[in-house]
Structure formats: C-alpha cells, structure tokens
Design an enzyme around this catalytic site. Structure first.
Site, PDB file in Angstrom:
ATOM      1  N   PRO A 160      48.887  63.960  52.123  1.00 16.10           N
ATOM      2  CA  PRO A 160      49.086  64.914  53.217  1.00 16.10           C
ATOM      3  C   PRO A 160      50.093  65.994  52.867  1.00 16.10           C
ATOM      4  CG  PRO A 160      50.313  62.891  53.642  1.00 16.10           C
ATOM      5  CD  PRO A 160      49.596  62.689  52.337  1.00 16.10           C
ATOM      6  N   ASP A 220      51.288  65.665  56.984  1.00 15.34           N
ATOM      7  CA  ASP A 220      52.592  65.017  56.974  1.00 15.34           C
ATOM      8  C   ASP A 220      53.435  65.733  58.020  1.00 15.34           C
ATOM      9  OD1 ASP A 220      54.613  63.387  56.230  1.00 15.34           O
ATOM     10  OD2 ASP A 220      54.481  63.841  54.095  1.00 15.34           O
ATOM     11  N   TRP A 238      58.763  59.765  53.132  1.00 18.80           N
ATOM     12  CA  TRP A 238      57.975  59.348  51.962  1.00 18.80           C
ATOM     13  C   TRP A 238      57.434  57.930  52.135  1.00 18.80           C
ATOM     14  CZ3 TRP A 238      56.488  62.782  48.449  1.00 18.80           C
ATOM     15  CH2 TRP A 238      57.216  63.979  48.376  1.00 18.80           C
ATOM     16  N   GLN A 260      54.956  64.379  42.003  1.00 21.05           N
ATOM     17  CA  GLN A 260      54.673  63.199  42.815  1.00 21.05           C
ATOM     18  C   GLN A 260      54.813  61.885  42.057  1.00 21.05           C
ATOM     19  OE1 GLN A 260      54.490  63.509  45.955  1.00 21.05           O
ATOM     20  NE2 GLN A 260      54.314  65.717  46.006  1.00 21.05           N
ATOM     21  N   TRP A 319      54.938  60.772  46.034  1.00 22.09           N
ATOM     22  CA  TRP A 319      53.825  60.067  46.673  1.00 22.09           C
ATOM     23  C   TRP A 319      53.173  59.022  45.774  1.00 22.09           C
ATOM     24  CZ3 TRP A 319      48.165  61.193  47.006  1.00 22.09           C
ATOM     25  CH2 TRP A 319      47.572  60.550  48.097  1.00 22.09           C
ATOM     26  N   LYS A 340      58.530  81.498  38.268  1.00 22.37           N
ATOM     27  CA  LYS A 340      58.003  80.897  39.483  1.00 22.37           C
ATOM     28  C   LYS A 340      57.319  81.968  40.320  1.00 22.37           C
ATOM     29  CE  LYS A 340      60.063  77.601  42.276  1.00 22.37           C
ATOM     30  NZ  LYS A 340      61.174  76.823  42.824  1.00 22.37           N
ATOM     31  N   LYS A 393      57.327  85.263  46.528  1.00 15.97           N
ATOM     32  CA  LYS A 393      56.945  86.307  47.488  1.00 15.97           C
ATOM     33  C   LYS A 393      57.836  87.534  47.310  1.00 15.97           C
ATOM     34  CE  LYS A 393      54.344  84.701  51.342  1.00 15.97           C
ATOM     35  NZ  LYS A 393      54.622  83.300  51.740  1.00 15.97           N
TER      36      LYS A 393
END
Ligand SMILES: [Zn+2]
Length: 971
Positions: free
Chosen positions: A40, A79, A527, A563, A567, A611, A614
């Site tokens: 999620p 999530d 988590w 992750q 996760w 990276k 914006k």
C-alpha cells in the site's frame, strides 16, 4: 505514425465498456489462484516515477500469469495511518507539538487525519487508470478500516501469545518533534551528512594527589560530537590496556601550562595542536577509580557518579581515547551506567528540550532542526567561560533524521514495546531461502545481511493516528490482557465496538477478577500494519479463511530497494512468526515466508543523475510523457532498463521517444503494411511444414524462439531479459522479413503472395499475445484490428502461446544470420566504392565454410542488387564485389532511377495502387531517351502506367544529373 495518446485512450474506453479486466479474472478457474500482494502506498501525495515503475511491474507479471491460465486477483490498498499523514494534518492545523494535538483533542485530530486520507485517491485512480494498470481500486483495502485493524490486532495477539512481545527500556532513536521512538529500520532511512561542532572538554580530577601522587592540577580530556549530552555526564570511561599520557602543553613562547592533561598516547598528536611535554605514562587500569568534579553542576548529587571506570568499548580510533558517559543517550552508555550502579540521569525531555533543572539552557532544543549546532555552540561557550574547554572543531558526519519530518533524531533512553525478532532469527533466515529474489544478490546481500543482524523491533509509537496496541493493563501494573478481536473486546467491556482507533478504545475500561484494566496509550508502528496486509486485506481469519489459506504465501510482490528494511522485512517477520513451530497459527506444513518471488526495483533519477525534484524541474511530467509517446512506450522503456534489477536509472525523455520510434511505431508500420495487402483473416495456427519460402520459415522460427525466450525469462521474473528480445524481433520483422518480402506482397506469384500474407498475419497475431503483458495497448489494438480466426474480446483474455523447442529450426536461424552478415559486408563494399544500391552490378563472391541454398543466394542477389552470387570455400567470412559498371548495367541503373522518380511523383499526388497513369517525358539526353524506349514494358509495369509517350511534362526533374520533363496523368 502511431498516435499513441489517442489510440490508448480508445483502448481504455474499450476495456472499460467491455469489462475486460473483470473478465480476465472471472474467466479463470477459482481453484487456480495466483496470489499477488500489492504494497500500500501512503495516501499523502501523487504518484511519481517510482510508483510508475512499481505499477509497471505489478501490471506486467499478473497479465502474464493470467494468460497462463491463472486467476490473478489484484486488490489495491492504501496505507492510511502513521506519521506521514499525521505530519500533514499537523501542518494544516498549525499544531506544533504533541501538547497542541492533545489540546485540540485526539478525537478531532483523528477525524482530521481520516478526512485527509482520501484527498489524493481520485487523482491516483485517474493516473493509474490512464497508465493502463489493471487493479481493483474500487474495492481497495485501507489500513484504517475496522476489519483491517481487527486483523492487525489478531496478528499482534498471536505474537503476544507466543511471548514475542515485551515492554523494554532501551536507548533508541527518537524524533523529538514527533515525540516518539522510531524502529531501527526507520532510522536507517534517514541518514544525512551534516556539520557538527565537536568539543574536547576538561574534567578536573579531584584526588590526583592521593591516588597518583602528583602536585599539579590534572584534567582528563574527553571528546564528543554531541556537546549537548555533556550536562548529563556521570562517568568517564577509559580502556583497561590503553596507554595514557600525562602532559604539559607548551605555548609559542615556550612556557609550560600550569595544569596537566590526560590523553591516550595514540591520540595525543591529534588532540594537542602545539608542542607538549610528557610527564607520566599509565595504562587505563591505573586510572580507574579516580573521582572528578562534575562538568556541569545540575546533577552534582547523583549517586555513584563522577568516577573514572574501565570499559571495553573504548578505543583509540578517534577523540582522546577517553569516553564521556551519559547513560540516557546511547547503548554503551546506558549499559555501563547500569553496570556501575549510577543513579539514572536524563537531562533532556522526549520533546528534545533541556529539562528545568538545566537552568542555564532551560527550554532550549538540544538539536534544532533549523540550525543543528546552535545549542552546541552555547554549551561550548559555557565551557569556555568556566575554564572547562580544551578545544573545539567542526566535523562533517553522517547523522540520522526523522524519515517523515526531517528533524535530527536523538539517541534516547525510553520505554517501548518490542517484538522479539531476535528469537525468530533462525526461522527468518531459513524462510528467506524459500524466496526467489530478483536480482538474486539481494537474497544473501542486502536482505540476508539485514536478517543476520536483526534487532528486536520497537513497535509502539507515542502517537495518535494508528492501530492502537491492543494491550490493557491493570491499575496495579501487574497484569496485562491482549485483545485479539472486536468480539473479545465487546465481551470484556459489555459494549458494542464500532471503531478501533485510540480516541474510541481508550475510553473502554473494564474490570476482570476484581481489577480495573485500561489500555496502554501507544499505537502501532504503521510498518506493522502494512506487514500485516496479507491478513488485513482479507479480514483473515474472521472471513475468507479457506481462500486465504489456499493462496498463502503470495506468488509475487514487487517494490523498491528501500523496502528490504521496510515492507519486505515486516511482511517476512510477521509471516514467519505466524507459520513457525509445531502448531503454527496459520496451519501450514512448514514455516513460510510471505512471498515466493519478489522483484526489487531501483530508483528513477533525473536525466542529470540527480534526484528528481519539483523545485529543480529536472524531469518531465509523467502524464505529458504518456500523452506524447504512450504508456506502452514508457512501460517498455522502464521494463527494459536496469531499474527492474534494483539498479538506479537516469530517466530520459529521449529514451522513451526512441522506444516509441524503434519499437512501437516500427511495429505499427509493419502492421499498416499488412493491413494494406491482407485479404483474409489472420490465422492463429500455422503448419510450418507447409511453408515454402525461406523468409516465411525463418520468421516463424524466429517467432518460436521469441516465445521460448520470453516465457523462460518471465517464469524467472526477469523482466528486462523478457522484454528485450521483443524489440529485436520487431526489428527483424521490419528490417529483414518485410524488406525482403515487399515484392512478394505486390505479388506476381499468387501462391507465394498468399503464403506471405498468411505468415505475416499469423506472426502479428501471435506477437500481439507475446507483447500483451508488456505493451497492453498496442497489443490489443493490433489483436482486435487484425481479426484473426477465433478472436476473443481482448488479447488479454487469450492464452499464452505455447511452443515446443523442437519447432525451432536452428539451421535456418544460423544461415539467415550469415546471409545478413554478408549482405551487410556487400552493402559496405558498395558504399566504399561509391555505388548506389539502385545501380545493378554483375556479381559478388562470398567466402564461407558452406554454400547457401539457391533460395538464399537469390535473396542475397536481390538485397545487394547483383546479377549473380558466387560461392568460394573458405573459413573466414568475406565478400568481393565486382564493381565494374558496363553500359548495360548503367542503363539498368538509370531505368531504376526513372522508376523511383515517377513513383515518387505518384506518391506526392496521393495515387494508390489502384490508380493507372499515363506518363509523358521529354529529354535532350540520348541515353535517357533510350531508356524510355528500350525498357518501355518494364517501366509500365513498375510505375503502373498504361502508356509512356514522348511529350512535354509539367515536372522538370534531374535524374543522375540529367534534366528531364515528366508528366504523370491519372487515366
Ligand atoms: Zn519526526
């Protein structure tokens, strides 16, 4: 040109209207599940390229296994809990501290979080839909729903029953702004280099005369990168066997200092910048037991404190070889303080501010986010004013920050609830063996190493918006009850429970055996909740018991490399805890990981390798890229890149454009060519024995090989290896098969024309199936438009094409490869001699170990425009071109130029193959005149003309430098 944006939107509409996604699931048997878990995302922002990479993988793999006959349900998840959303709401409501939230009301605060969760859901839906990902977003699971939370409680209670949960006081990293401890894997996500002020402080020894027999004042030097911890100092640690020196420093005038200093022998030259004189040398064991004056006065009455002790973690790698000990701010410090029986001192609160007794710095933050070393500077000033500063220096070092709010973390002793992951270690390592990691180095590397060093998981958060820990504590603090379901809580309280959030369940107090129980205040690490998604999304075991157990563990998951400590890890820990032992909670034959196959992706960086930002505007908006080149092109670009192998990629719009032209549009051109000539339905099966033309045999063999290669890589979850051969195949199809078959399609030989058409139809129809998981739009566009025999509603309802390896005729592949090499060499020889391909030549010799068939020879002759091909036996592949241009060859070449010129005029006028013309010409040149006369019949055929007459013409052109007027009139 293939209009990607327009076509893809049409296909989307078609899929929606025909419910293709739903059918692709329902058509497959329920007893053949292929289980996929979708991790999620936090619902706190819009999808970025990282999510698009994830979505591409999560769409491609399920589409493939669906075509293999499996039922692949795909449920979206959100999530909803935790710091990410809490931080947003705090900003919105201008709540700066936990106290502010409490004043605002936890119930109101949680309501605000709940209301904010779905803010981005609609935009996510639009983007994911436009991207072409098939996933059920309507019936998505949300970690804040009561059913999901109940399963989370159930998981927690099962761990509790196994005695895997305990409350402990440990030094942990806390975020002073969020006022909560973080788990070790959260901490690893936020390390950044910062500049700090380090200080070497002077600790005055009180009993130097009695114990060491010296007259002068003696100061022990201790160095620290965290000056703000010095007010909490209670001990000084030295190494038992480390050599220490007592020295005078000597100033520029050669004068000795009035006081003496103690510093490790190996460190003295780093610490003392000027000259010095050694007076004594002792090992650390001699120093143990000395007493010193507290550096700061705030805790001067602390019991058992202000002594020099030995500790084995002291080294001479940095500092002075002496360690200042503040037990509330570090593991070594804490355990040493405890061992030495020192009264506990914690001079900083959980909010990161000095406590009231630290009067000189009252209320200051020890590590302000805006200016890391502001307070350290104040401390250093104080030391200087009080004669306790030896030196100070700036240092750049790596320091952990809160992964959500970016505040520098503090290593802080606090109490928290833990999962005893260390006890699961062996099972975790064994279960990792049962998972296929792509790329495979992560199994033993990043993930395996992480498991080797597991620590107990700090699973409680002193926060508000999350699944509460389901632990109720008796008033005397001796008994605990862990609640595992709503029903259980209702029984205990005698009340109906409709929500499990903190603001509701904290009010639920109950009595049992004469004791009153109240819930402990903490909520769970979010988590833990995402790690419990296999159970939560199905409300297991309260619902879907059989279905869940039949499909556990998942066949496939995919997420980013970070992750491995997020996760992937939490899924793995919880699944292992629930399936281990003799009588596992989930009945399985063996202990299991949560997933069988996992693809780990890298990070998508901007084209400049930085990276994506914006602010820097260094990357193109994904929606604009989709509009311009289409989702298929973007998907192909990402899937064929190293990003699907856990490596970082620099995203370049140029790369997507290249895929668009070299894959998407190239195939579209082949398809358009086919449509122009095809007269019958495409066939979905072809009998290779019936194929006569070597080009047909070759392309069908190539196709078979493509299917074998793609299937194998897909079964191994290697996406880049699976997709790359598709591009090569399309290039072969366009640049060799079509190129060499053009004349066949225009067709004088009716049978050969039919075979070419049949072969190409079959190839395109089959290719649409092979492409379907990767480029779902173009695949379906071609599939539906080509109208093969037995066409279904969508290519995504088709079965995956099956091929036997024996169908691959290696000899044809090899020979054709050689023919293409020779033709390349021949074309290079032409270009070296400065002779255009349209100019026919007499002959070409090729040297090779074997002689080609006549059919391949004539293929070569046509491609190279030579009259004859001669074979010379030899080992080294080479060619020799006869470049002599006779009068006859020159005329022939000129004739072809004329044909090309007239056909160009036809094309410019928009004439089609059905339009016949009359050609008129006029030229003064004798040679050119003779072409129109001598080759009249051939010319008529090649330019579809009924008549060619000498007359003026409206177009004045040059052919090979000769002026000629041409007229082309439709008849
Ligand atoms: Zn924070």
């Amino acid at each position: 040109m293939y209009e990607a944006g327009k076509n893809e939107k049409e296909v989307l509409k078609y899929w929606d209207e025909h419910k293709c996604f739903e059918k692709s699931i329902e058509n497959r048997p329920e007893n053949k599940p292929y289980v996929f878990y979708d991790g999620p995302p936090f619902a706190t922002g819009l999808p970025h390229y990282g999510h698009i990479v994830g979505s591409t993988m999560k769409d491609t793999i399920p589409r493939f296994w669906t075509m293999r006959g499996f039922r692949v349900e795909r449920k979206w998840g959100w999530d909803c809990h935790g710091l990410p959303i809490e931080n947003l709401v705090e900003k919105d409501l201008d709540l700066k501290t936990k106290k502010d939230i409490e004043d605002y009301g936890i119930h109101n605060f949680n309501d605000a979080c709940r209301a904010n969760v779905s803010n981005f859901a609609e935009e996510w839906k639009n983007i994911i839909h436009r991207f072409g990902r098939w996933v059920d977003m309507e019936d998505s699971y949300r970690t804040m729903d009561i059913n999901y939370m109940e399963s989370v409680w159930w998981v927690f209670s099962k761990l509790w029953n196994q005695n895997l949960i305990y409350e402990g006081r440990k030094p942990m990293h806390i975020c002073p702004r969020c006022e909560t401890p973080l788990s070790n894997f959260e901490v690893t996500q936020g390390y950044k280099d910062i500049t700090d002020l380090t200080v070497t402080a002077k600790f005055k020894v009180l009993d130097a005369k009695e114990k060491l027999g010296i007259e002068e004042d003696l100061y022990i030097l201790a160095w620290t990168t965290t000056p703000w911890t010095l007010p909490g100092n209670v001990l000084i640690a030295v190494g038992k066997d480390i050599d220490y020196l007592r020295i005078y420093t000597i100033n520029e005038n050669g004068e000795k200092s009035s006081e003496t200093y103690l510093v490790a022998k190996d460190r003295v030259d780093y610490i003392v910048k000027g000259a010095y004189k050694i007076v004594d040398e002792w090992t650390g064991s001699k120093l143990a037991g000395l007493n010193y004056e507290p550096l700061f006065p705030y805790y001067k009455n602390t019991e058992n404190a202000f002594r020099v002790v030995v500790a084995d973690f002291v080294t001479t790698e940095d500092g002075t070889g002496v360690v200042h000990i503040a037990p509330a701010f570090g593991s070594d410090d804490y355990y040493l303080g405890e061992k030495e029986g020192v009264e506990f001192v914690q001079h900083v609160g959980m909010d990161g501010k000095f406590k009231p007794e630290v009067v000189d710095f009252l209320g200051q933050e020890v590590k302000p986010k805006a200016d890391h070393s502001k307070t350290d500077v104040e401390i250093v000033k104080w030391l200087a004013q009080n004669g306790k500063l030896f030196s100070k220096e700036k240092v750049v070092h790596s320091y952990p920050h809160c992964w959500r709010c970016d505040t520098p973390l503090l290593n802080y002793l606090t109490s928290s609830w833990f999962i005893r992951v260390t006890e699961l270690k062996e099972d975790l390592i064994l279960n990792n063996e049962k998972t296929n990691w792509v790329p495979d180095h992560i199994k033993e590397g990043r993930f395996g190493k992480w498991l080797e060093n597991v620590k107990d998981w700090a699973v409680s958060r002193n926060r508000f918006w999350g699944a509460p820990l389901p632990i109720w504590k008796s008033e005397d603090g001796l008994d605990f009850i862990c609640v595992g379901s709503v029903e259980e809580l209702e029984e205990l309280t005698g009340q109906t429970v409709e929500d499990l959030h903190k603001d509701t369940v904290d009010k639920l107090v109950f009595e049992k055996d004469g004791k009153t129980y109240t819930r402990i205040p903490e909520v769970l690490d979010c988590w833990f909740e995402s790690g419990a998604m296999p159970y939560g999304q199905m409300h297991y075991p309260f619902e879907n018991k059989e279905k869940f157990e039949a499909g556990f563990p998942a066949e496939f998951i995919a997420e980013g490399q970070d992750q491995t400590r997020g996760w992937f890890y939490t899924l793995h820990v919880l699944a292992t805890a629930l399936t281990r032992g003799e009588n596992p909670v989930i009945s399985t034959d063996e202990s299991l990981p949560a997933f069988r196959n996992v693809i780990v992706n890298g990070i998508v960086l901007a084209e400049d390798g930085k990276k994506m930002s914006k602010r820097l505007n260094n990357y193109p908006d994904p929606m604009i890229v989709l509009e311009k080149y289409g989702s298929d092109a973007l998907r192909y670009y990402l899937l064929s890149s190293p990003v699907v192998h856990a490596e970082n990629m620099n995203f370049s719009e140029k790369g997507v454009r290249e895929v668009y032209s070299k894959v998407i549009n190239m195939l579209w051109n082949v398809f358009s060519f086919y449509e122009m000539f095809a007269e019958e339905k495409a066939v979905s099966k072809i009998n290779t024995v019936e194929l006569e033309n070597v080009l047909d045999k070759w392309i069908v063999t190539k196709l078979n090989k493509l299917i074998v290669d793609v299937t194998k890589s897909m079964e191994e979850y290697k996406l880049a290896e699976a997709i790359r051969p598709i591009q090569d195949f399309i290039a072969d199809l366009s640049q060799w098969y079509i190129r060499r078959s053009r004349d066949r399609f225009k067709g004088e030989l009716e049978k050969d024309k039919k075979q070419a058409e049949k072969t190409l139809g079959y190839v395109l129809l089959t290719l649409s199936k092979v492409m379907a998981p990767f480029m779902p739009f173009l695949a379906d566009k071609i599939y539906l438009q080509i109208k093969g025999d037995g066409t279904l509603e969508s290519v995504h309802l088709e079965d995956w094409p099956e091929v036997n390896e024996v169908d691959i005729d290696e000899e044809i592949l090899e020979n054709m490869e050689l023919v293409r090499k020779i033709s390349e060499l021949g074309l290079a020889a032409r270009s070296n001699a400065g002779i255009k391909v349209r100019q026919p030549l007499q002959s070409l010799n090729y040297t090779n170990s074997v002689k080609f068939s006549d059919e391949l020879n004539s293929l070569l002759a046509e491609e190279l425009n030579v009259k004859s091909i001669e074979f010379v036996k030899g080992t080294e592949l080479k060619v020799e071109l006869n470049t002599e241009i006779t009068e006859e060859l020159k005329k022939e070449g000129l004739m072809r130029e004329v044909v090309r010129t007239i056909n160009q005029i036809r094309k410019d006028r928009g004439l089609t193959r059905e339009d016949r013309v009359e050609v008129t010409y006029h030229t003064e040149d004798y040679l050119l005149q003779s072409i129109f006369l001598d080759f009249a019949d051939e010319l008529k055929k090649s330019v579809l003309a009924d008549e060619i007459v000498e007359d003026g013409g409206e177009e004045s052109v040059e052919i090979d430098g000769i002026r000629v007027d041409l007229g082309v009139r439709k008849v």
